[in-house]
Design an enzyme around this catalytic site. Structure first.
Site, PDB file in Angstrom:
ATOM      1  N   SER A 168       0.834  -1.201   0.000  1.00  0.00           N
ATOM      2  CA  SER A 168       0.000   0.000   0.000  1.00  0.00           C
ATOM      3  C   SER A 168       0.872   1.255   0.000  1.00  0.00           C
ATOM      4  O   SER A 168       2.047   1.203   0.359  1.00  0.00           O
ATOM      5  CB  SER A 168      -0.920  -0.003   1.229  1.00  0.00           C
ATOM      6  OG  SER A 168      -1.720  -1.163   1.251  1.00  0.00           O
ATOM      7  N   GLY A 200       2.837   4.347   1.147  1.00  0.00           N
ATOM      8  CA  GLY A 200       3.388   4.762   2.430  1.00  0.00           C
ATOM      9  C   GLY A 200       3.967   3.655   3.277  1.00  0.00           C
ATOM     10  O   GLY A 200       4.383   3.906   4.408  1.00  0.00           O
ATOM     11  N   GLU A 211     -23.231  10.477  21.268  1.00  0.00           N
ATOM     12  CA  GLU A 211     -21.940   9.832  21.530  1.00  0.00           C
ATOM     13  C   GLU A 211     -21.989   9.003  22.813  1.00  0.00           C
ATOM     14  O   GLU A 211     -21.343   7.962  22.904  1.00  0.00           O
ATOM     15  CB  GLU A 211     -20.835  10.890  21.622  1.00  0.00           C
ATOM     16  CG  GLU A 211     -20.697  11.778  20.390  1.00  0.00           C
ATOM     17  CD  GLU A 211     -20.519  10.986  19.109  1.00  0.00           C
ATOM     18  OE1 GLU A 211     -19.967   9.861  19.165  1.00  0.00           O
ATOM     19  OE2 GLU A 211     -20.942  11.479  18.045  1.00  0.00           O
TER      20      GLU A 211
END
Length: 652
Positions: free
Chosen positions: A206, A208, A428
């Site tokens: 991938s 990076g 939340e």
């Protein structure tokens, strides 16, 4: 190495010397022709003034030429004039005034001057042609007419030497490449047993993950010439240029063998032939064909190792991937927790670190991060410490940098009303409370109602270790946690006050349920069969799924199973929140007051009804809604517009 270079070895110095010689020659030629004439000529004078001067006795001597008269005045000044017509009385005028006169023949250039004048244009043309030919013969391809030359650059230690000591977290990939370096340093050790050096290695991973860094480490360790080039440097608009550059690159490599050639982003030139519209780009395919022949064709290229990197191995041509061209495909994965810790330690050596920084804790809180992400995290923490005026980077800066990287920058300028804050706090709190009471859920790392990125709030859960597969119980737990925010809004504010803030949660739950049914075989009615397959191409970063051929009855049954899984998660979340409604108020009030709570604070608050802040204050929030707020009671659920009492979908 001595920094002073011999002008004979410096192409820029040689070019400057050539042009300096040409300019000096031109100046000498001009001065040779113009010096004598300039010295003899004086100021111009009209012919009538000249006759007047003669009549006055001011003229001492003259030299008469067919088209010009020059002479000297009695005061010593030189002059020139042009006669008008055939003045027969000029000689008598000169005799009457006692002027010394003489005739002057027309000057004719010498044979050498004549040859120089005639040959000067040819010399100039030959000089320009010589310069163009020199530019075309340059090996770098950067000069004029050099678009057929390779743009490969030789990497030297001046550009920053990197060794395998600077590479961490990808031990398996590093070991495979260390063997190539060992072969270059000690080929006899492998040749005794008949082993041959690999012709090529393809780094797959991938973005990076450290593919280019590995290649730079090979360059620093191998001790042989290392050429680097990008796949896009081969292809141009001119047909045949790419193939010419491939040939030139391998010719340079042969002269420096043994050597390593690194091709970054090889998918730019190595895509599957015939896959595009109109049988693909002819120029790109010719370039690929030449690359295939050079890597393993009729003529062997001994001592040249090709290392390439790509994050799209699925689009590469099969002929490029076969043994003999790329003998090894080295997978460079995203690092696990051990690898992330080692990578962080490598990057932390470059910044002053406070004693309270724990690389293991940061590694645990960054699952899925690549090496580039971790380097960016350390850099963000250092920048944040500098803005705060600190001399060392502490754990607070790393936590703030991690939140910024994972959740986005705090939107401090965003103004929210009290009702919106309250809605976000209960939303939340619903996520967090369901996560606490679901045994299979990952532990909570942090809950916040501070807007970050596109979210008004967030509950971040972090796994205790890296997960490579997920179990059924965890999927059901994640489904219930995703529904927790929507259920909390409905319980506290009523059916008619449910907001669109759960759109991302609904999208996640639907995608998870669809994968469970169609790809992972986790539906008893549908059985362990695959009903959807992922497409290789991606659009806007999302892979597209396509249903396999099925009947309408099967498609309806799949949709029914997906709905059943999401409804089951909804019911589990509702059961938790109605049973522990006091804890929901407790947690929401704490979020309203402090905006951000850590996972340990949430656990302590739910267990004891209070928690201790880092500054030592013991906080005990109220178990009932805050005084002065207008939270409506949960209204009676009315029938939705779709009938059967089903609520209207929000934000899908």
């Amino acid at each position: 190495m001595n920094d002073e270079q011999d002008p004979k070895e410096n192409p820029w110095m040689k070019s400057m010397l050539i042009w300096a010689g040409v300019i000096v020659a031109l100046l000498l030629t001009v001065s040779m022709f113009g010096a004598g004439a300039t010295a003899e000529q004086g100021s111009a004078m009209s012919y009538s003034s000249f006759r007047d001067k003669v009549a006055e006795g001011s003229v001492k001597s003259v030299a008469i030429a067919p088209d010009q008269i020059s002479g000297e005045l009695t005061n010593g000044d030189r002059f020139t004039t042009t006669p008008v017509g055939n003045d027969t009385g000029l000689v008598k005028l000169l005799d009457d005034n006692g002027v010394d006169y003489s005739g002057q023949a027309e000057e004719t250039p010498s044979i050498w001057q004549y040859l120089l004048i005639q040959s000067l244009p040819f010399i100039l043309i030959l000089g320009i042609a010589f310069f163009v030919l020199r530019q075309m013969q340059k090996g770098s391809g950067s000069g004029a007419m050099g678009f057929g030359k390779s743009k490969a650059k030789m990497l030297t230690e001046k550009q920053g030497k990197v060794t395998f000591e600077d590479v961490a977290g990808i031990d398996e990939a590093r070991e495979e490449l260390e063997e190539i370096v060992e072969f270059l340093k000690n080929p006899g050790r492998f040749a005794k047993l008949g082993g041959q050096i690999p012709k090529g290695a393809l780094l797959v991973g991938s973005p990076g993950t450290g593919k280019t860094l590995l290649a730079r480490a090979i360059a620093g360790e191998a001790g042989v010439p290392f050429f680097t080039i990008s796949g896009s440097d081969f292809v141009e608009m001119f047909v045949g240029v790419g193939a010419s550059r491939v040939r030139d690159m391998f010719e340079q490599a042969k002269k420096n063998a043994p050597c390593i050639v690194f091709i970054d982003e090889i998918d730019a030139v190595g895509r599957h032939r015939g896959a595009g519209l109109g049988n693909g780009n002819d120029e790109r395919e010719q370039t690929l064909n030449q690359l295939l022949v050079e890597m393993d064709g009729f003529e062997a290229n001994e001592g040249i190792i090709i290392i390439a990197a790509t994050n799209r191995p699925d689009v590469l041509d099969p002929a490029l991937l076969r043994p003999g061209r790329f003998d090894r495909q080295v997978v460079v994965p995203r690092p696990d927790i051990e690898g992330r810790e080692k990578i962080l330690e490598v990057h932390m050596k470059k910044v002053p670190i406070a004693p309270d920084v724990n690389a293991r804790t940061i590694a645990r809180g960054t699952p899925g991060f690549s090496g580039a992400d971790l380097a960016n995290l350390v850099n963000e923490a250092a920048l944040m410490a500098a803005r705060r005026g600190k001399r060392m980077v502490a754990m607070d800066e790393f936590e703030a940098a991690k939140d910024k990287v994972m959740m986005g920058t705090e939107r401090k300028s965003m103004v929210m009303t009290e009702d919106e804050k309250k809605m976000t706090a209960y939303h939340e709190a619903g996520h967090a409370l369901v996560a606490v009471h679901e045994p299979a859920s990952d532990p909570i790392h942090k809950a916040t109602i501070i807007p970050r990125g596109r979210a008004l709030g967030m509950v971040m859960r972090l796994p205790e270790r890296d997960n490579y597969s997920y179990h059924r119980d965890k999927m059901h737990a994640n489904m219930a946690v995703s529904m927790g925010g929507r259920v909390a809004e409905e319980i506290i504010f009523g059916y008619d006050k449910v907001s669109s803030g759960a759109s991302g949660d609904i999208q996640y739950a639907t995608k998870l349920a669809r994968d469970m049914v169609t790809q992972w075989g986790m539906s008893d009615k549908m059985g362990p069969l695959q009903y959807e397959e992922e497409q290789g191409e991606t659009f806007l970063g999302y892979s597209q799924a396509q249903r396999v051929h099925m009947s309408d009855e099967t498609a309806k049954l799949i949709d029914k199973e997906i709905r059943g899984l999401v409804d089951a998660g909804y019911d589990r979340a509702k059961d938790v929140l109605t049973t522990h409604e006091k804890q929901l108020h407790l947690l929401a009030n704490a979020l309203l007051e402090y905006e951000t709570l850590s996972g340990d604070e949430i656990d302590e608050l739910i267990e004891t009804g209070k928690f201790e802040r880092p500054d030592g204050d013991v906080i005990k929030p109220s178990e009932v809604p805050s005084v002065g707020t207008s939270i409506p009671k949960a209204g009676k659920k009315r029938k939705g517009p779709f009938g059967g009492g089903d609520p209207k979908p929000q934000g899908i």
